[in-house]
Write a protein that holds these residues in place. Structure first.
Motif, short mmCIF file in Angstrom:
data_model
loop_
_atom_site.label_atom_id
_atom_site.label_comp_id
_atom_site.label_asym_id
_atom_site.label_seq_id
_atom_site.Cartn_x
_atom_site.Cartn_y
_atom_site.Cartn_z
N ASP A 188 4.11 6.68 5.58
CA ASP A 188 4.52 5.59 4.70
C ASP A 188 5.80 4.96 5.23
O ASP A 188 6.89 5.51 5.06
CB ASP A 188 4.72 6.11 3.28
CG ASP A 188 4.87 4.98 2.27
OD1 ASP A 188 5.26 3.88 2.68
OD2 ASP A 188 4.60 5.22 1.08
N LYS A 215 4.25 -1.22 2.19
CA LYS A 215 4.09 -1.96 0.94
C LYS A 215 4.78 -3.31 1.07
O LYS A 215 5.96 -3.40 1.39
CB LYS A 215 4.69 -1.18 -0.23
CG LYS A 215 4.27 -1.71 -1.59
CD LYS A 215 4.62 -0.72 -2.70
CE LYS A 215 4.05 -1.19 -4.03
NZ LYS A 215 4.31 -0.21 -5.11
N THR A 268 -0.40 -2.97 -0.92
CA THR A 268 -0.23 -1.88 0.04
C THR A 268 -1.17 -2.06 1.22
O THR A 268 -2.39 -2.14 1.05
CB THR A 268 -0.47 -0.52 -0.61
OG1 THR A 268 0.41 -0.38 -1.73
CG2 THR A 268 -0.23 0.60 0.38
N ILE A 297 1.24 3.06 6.64
CA ILE A 297 1.19 2.45 5.31
C ILE A 297 2.49 1.69 5.07
O ILE A 297 3.58 2.21 5.32
CB ILE A 297 1.01 3.53 4.22
CG1 ILE A 297 -0.30 4.27 4.43
CG2 ILE A 297 1.05 2.90 2.83
CD1 ILE A 297 -0.49 5.46 3.51
#
Length: 525
Positions: free
Chosen positions: A285, A193, A231, A191
């Protein structure tokens, strides 16, 4: 148009000439970064600032993808901007552009970037009287779209104002490279952003790729965009990565943001999978990992792995605390700034530990007491301390050596000024020509003199040593005796005295001291 066609016709000849006129080895071309949609990404370490050779002039396009100079010359199949990449810790891109000028007397073209003169270095220049070939390097090209124009006088010389202009369109993008601190389970989701929301209709497959790092081949992935249009989630098409494998995620520049602006930033993220699969899919993330490391760096509490996450290398357990102290509170808002701050402390520490005598390295560490007067004994003491320790010193250890040496220098200076200097005292101050034999006479002479600098002290020592050597050699110059404070020698008696001193020195087998010279003088009168 006639000239443009001529350039196309000479393509094969030029390629042959380039190959035969220069023996091409890996050393003749710099190590470069190159990427296109049709070719796997080949990378170098972020410390290397050279990037792509790519470009075209009229109908000929130049594209450096191998150590073969002929690859500069290939047909231009499209008019799309040429992507030039540079690492985030460099000022701008470096582009190598090739041009061909044909026609009698053709020479090097003038160069303009976005209408302004742009400096360059010649990488290659050759050809014949009517065909000139140039390969030039252009440095520090900023991010964004640019047009590089090449202007040459018309080869027909019909009018001095008649020119042929060719151009190359560039898109300069910045790349940041990050290395995962964590070994990921095979059923991980990546993940990340993006800086801003993007157009929800964006075809993510044009911008997101995952490569097998060892082979350079792509693996099939499934990129999806979150409801926030910002995202990105990346998973393998099979829902699992391969065990114990090195991967590289590449987020390409070029995203169109929702505010109609374009991204000129790309992200590379290296990660390795474990041989394990978690019970549930693990969300990794990337942005969160970078944020955590960024907080630790800015607070002065980072680990080596936190710096490595941003592609910052050269930090060790020895210099980590000093690097943390230095970067804390600095502007680390970009990788380039962070790299610059790390280098600003790491580089002088390395040089000081190697025994450098460059004052600016000590000043960079805050050691303002180090001057040209004392840097030699201090640098020597640090080098000895490094050898004794078996590794580089920390900043605290460097300062201790500096302070200890300054105390020694001060004590030696006091003894010398009082006429009580030892051979070690003079050696510490890097004063030459002092020996066990002449030490007493030197101490007597320099006592009470102006010894406020090393050069003044050395001059005083040289003066007395020169006088002693000259007298022992039989000199008939009165001033040498006067220098030693011997006033009984004058023009009327110097010939007999100088002869007697010379004979006595010869008989002794070495120079006489001042007291021995006085004995000879007294016995001669």
């Amino acid at each position: 148009m006639k000239n443009f066609k001529l350039k196309t016709l000479i393509l094969s000849t030029l390629s042959t000439l380039l190959i035969t006129s220069i023996p091409v080895t890996a050393e003749t071309l710099p190590s470069l970064f190159y990427h296109s949609n049709s070719q796997p990404m080949v990378y170098v370490e972020p410390s290397v600032n050279s990037l792509s050779i790519v470009g075209y002039s009229d109908s000929i396009r130049f594209d450096r993808t191998s150590d073969d100079l002929s690859s500069f010359f290939r047909p231009n199949l499209d008019k799309l901007p040429n992507n030039i990449y540079h690492w985030a810790n460099s000022k701008g891109a470096i582009a190598y552009i090739g041009t061909v000028q044909s026609g009698f007397g053709a020479g090097k073209p003038g160069t303009f970037l976005d209408g302004s003169d742009w400096s360059y270095n010649d990488f290659y220049f050759g050809g014949t009287i009517d065909t000139q070939m140039n390969i030039r390097s252009f440095s520090d090209i900023p991010d964004g779209y640019h047009t590089l124009k090449f202007v040459v006088v018309n080869p027909d010389f019909k009018a001095t104002t008649s020119v042929i202009t060719s151009s190359i369109n560039l898109r300069v993008c910045r790349l940041s490279k990050h290395i995962s601190n964590t070994i990921l389970p095979v059923n991980s989701k990546l993940i990340i952003k993006l800086p801003k929301p993007i157009d929800p209709n964006t075809d993510l497959y044009n911008y997101v790729d995952v490569y097998f790092k060892d082979s350079g081949n792509k693996t099939v992935i499934l990129p999806t965009l979150g409801a926030d249009n910002q995202t990105l989630t990346i998973t393998p098409i099979t829902s699992k990565f391969i065990q114990n494998t090195n991967y590289e995620l590449f987020i390409s520049p070029g995203f169109r943001f929702a505010d109609s602006t374009e991204s000129f930033d790309g992200t590379i993220f290296d990660f390795t999978t474990s041989d394990k699969e978690e019970l549930a899919t693990t969300n990794f993330d990337i942005s969160s990992e970078l944020d955590k490391a960024n907080i630790l760096i800015n607070s002065g509490n980072a680990k080596i792995s936190d710096y490595n996450l941003f592609g910052i290398n050269g930090i060790t357990e020895i210099n980590l605390a000093d690097v943390n102290e230095y970067v804390q509170g600095k502007d680390n808002s970009t990788i380039a700034n962070l790299q610059s701050n790390v280098t600003a402390i790491r580089l002088p520490m390395n040089h000081v530990n190697m025994g450098s005598k460059v004052i600016s390295y000590y000043t960079a560490l805050g050691a303002t007491a180090v001057t040209s007067e004392n840097v030699k004994p201090i640098s020597s003491a640090i080098k000895n301390a490094v050898q004794l320790k078996g590794s580089n010193l920390t900043k605290t250890e460097i300062f201790k050596v500096i302070n200890d040496t300054l105390i020694q220098i001060n004590n030696s200076t006091i003894r010398i000024n009082n006429g009580q200097g030892t051979l070690a005292d003079y050696t510490l101050l890097d004063i030459t020509k002092v020996t066990d034999f002449n030490l007493s006479d030197i101490n007597e002479y320099v006592k009470g003199k102006d010894n406020t600098t090393n050069s003044k002290l050395q001059s005083n020592v040289t003066t007395v040593v020169t006088a002693l050597n000259s007298i022992n050699s039989g000199s008939s110059t009165v001033k040498y005796y006067t220098t030693l404070g011997i006033t009984s020698v004058n023009a009327s008696n110097i010939k007999s005295i100088s002869k007697a001193v010379k004979n006595a020195a010869k008989l002794k087998g070495s120079n006489l001291s001042k007291s021995e010279i006085l004995q000879v003088i007294n016995s001669t009168r």
